[in-house]
Design a protein around this motif. Structure first.
Motif, PDB file in Angstrom:
ATOM      1  N   PHE A  56      46.025  45.159  43.786  1.00 36.56           N
ATOM      2  CA  PHE A  56      45.761  44.024  42.901  1.00 36.56           C
ATOM      3  C   PHE A  56      45.601  42.711  43.666  1.00 36.56           C
ATOM      4  O   PHE A  56      45.550  41.646  43.059  1.00 36.56           O
ATOM      5  CB  PHE A  56      46.877  43.911  41.858  1.00 36.56           C
ATOM      6  CG  PHE A  56      47.088  45.191  41.113  1.00 36.56           C
ATOM      7  CD1 PHE A  56      46.177  45.608  40.158  1.00 36.56           C
ATOM      8  CD2 PHE A  56      48.173  46.013  41.400  1.00 36.56           C
ATOM      9  CE1 PHE A  56      46.346  46.815  39.479  1.00 36.56           C
ATOM     10  CE2 PHE A  56      48.356  47.204  40.723  1.00 36.56           C
ATOM     11  CZ  PHE A  56      47.441  47.610  39.772  1.00 36.56           C
ATOM     12  N   GLY A  57      45.528  42.779  45.000  1.00 36.53           N
ATOM     13  CA  GLY A  57      45.315  41.591  45.814  1.00 36.53           C
ATOM     14  C   GLY A  57      46.409  41.367  46.829  1.00 36.53           C
ATOM     15  O   GLY A  57      47.339  42.153  46.946  1.00 36.53           O
ATOM     16  N   GLY A  58      46.249  40.303  47.587  1.00 33.21           N
ATOM     17  CA  GLY A  58      47.175  39.979  48.670  1.00 33.21           C
ATOM     18  C   GLY A  58      46.545  40.339  49.999  1.00 33.21           C
ATOM     19  O   GLY A  58      45.510  40.991  50.054  1.00 33.21           O
ATOM     20  N   ASN A  59      47.203  39.924  51.074  1.00 30.35           N
ATOM     21  CA  ASN A  59      46.643  40.207  52.396  1.00 30.35           C
ATOM     22  C   ASN A  59      47.188  41.485  53.015  1.00 30.35           C
ATOM     23  O   ASN A  59      46.733  41.914  54.068  1.00 30.35           O
ATOM     24  CB  ASN A  59      46.830  39.011  53.342  1.00 30.35           C
ATOM     25  CG  ASN A  59      48.288  38.714  53.659  1.00 30.35           C
ATOM     26  OD1 ASN A  59      49.174  39.558  53.550  1.00 30.35           O
ATOM     27  ND2 ASN A  59      48.542  37.478  54.062  1.00 30.35           N
ATOM     28  N   GLY A  60      48.192  42.102  52.397  1.00 24.76           N
ATOM     29  CA  GLY A  60      48.730  43.370  52.882  1.00 24.76           C
ATOM     30  C   GLY A  60      49.645  43.245  54.078  1.00 24.76           C
ATOM     31  O   GLY A  60      50.203  44.234  54.530  1.00 24.76           O
TER      32      GLY A  60
END
Length: 82
Positions: A44-48
């Motif tokens: 669902f998003g974010g830079n991981g």
């Protein structure tokens, strides 16, 4: 009984119960929520690396404006794959 970590449920009140967060697309820290991140990753998003996001289900509510919220369990039993 504890919920499964990452379980999403609809609650009929306008706040998230203890150990749950509203599904509003917010960005969380991977360090703070390591186990939840291990389940949903960057779906669902974010830079991981330092962040990941929760799903945004505000527009998926069956009845808008009725004080209902989808929430995700941020603590609970880690689900078994077997």
């Amino acid at each position: 009984m504890d919920p499964l970590l990452g379980d999403i449920e609809l609650f009929a009140f306008d706040f998230a119960p203890r150990h749950w967060m509203p599904c509003e697309g917010q960005t969380l820290s991977t360090a703070t929520y390591q186990t939840l991140f291990s389940l949903i990753g960057i779906t669902f998003g974010g830079n991981g690396i330092t962040t990941f996001c929760l799903p945004d289900l505000r527009n998926a509510l069956p009845m808008q404006g009725m004080g209902m919220h989808y929430c995700i369990a941020v603590e609970g039993i880690y689900p078994s794959r077997y």
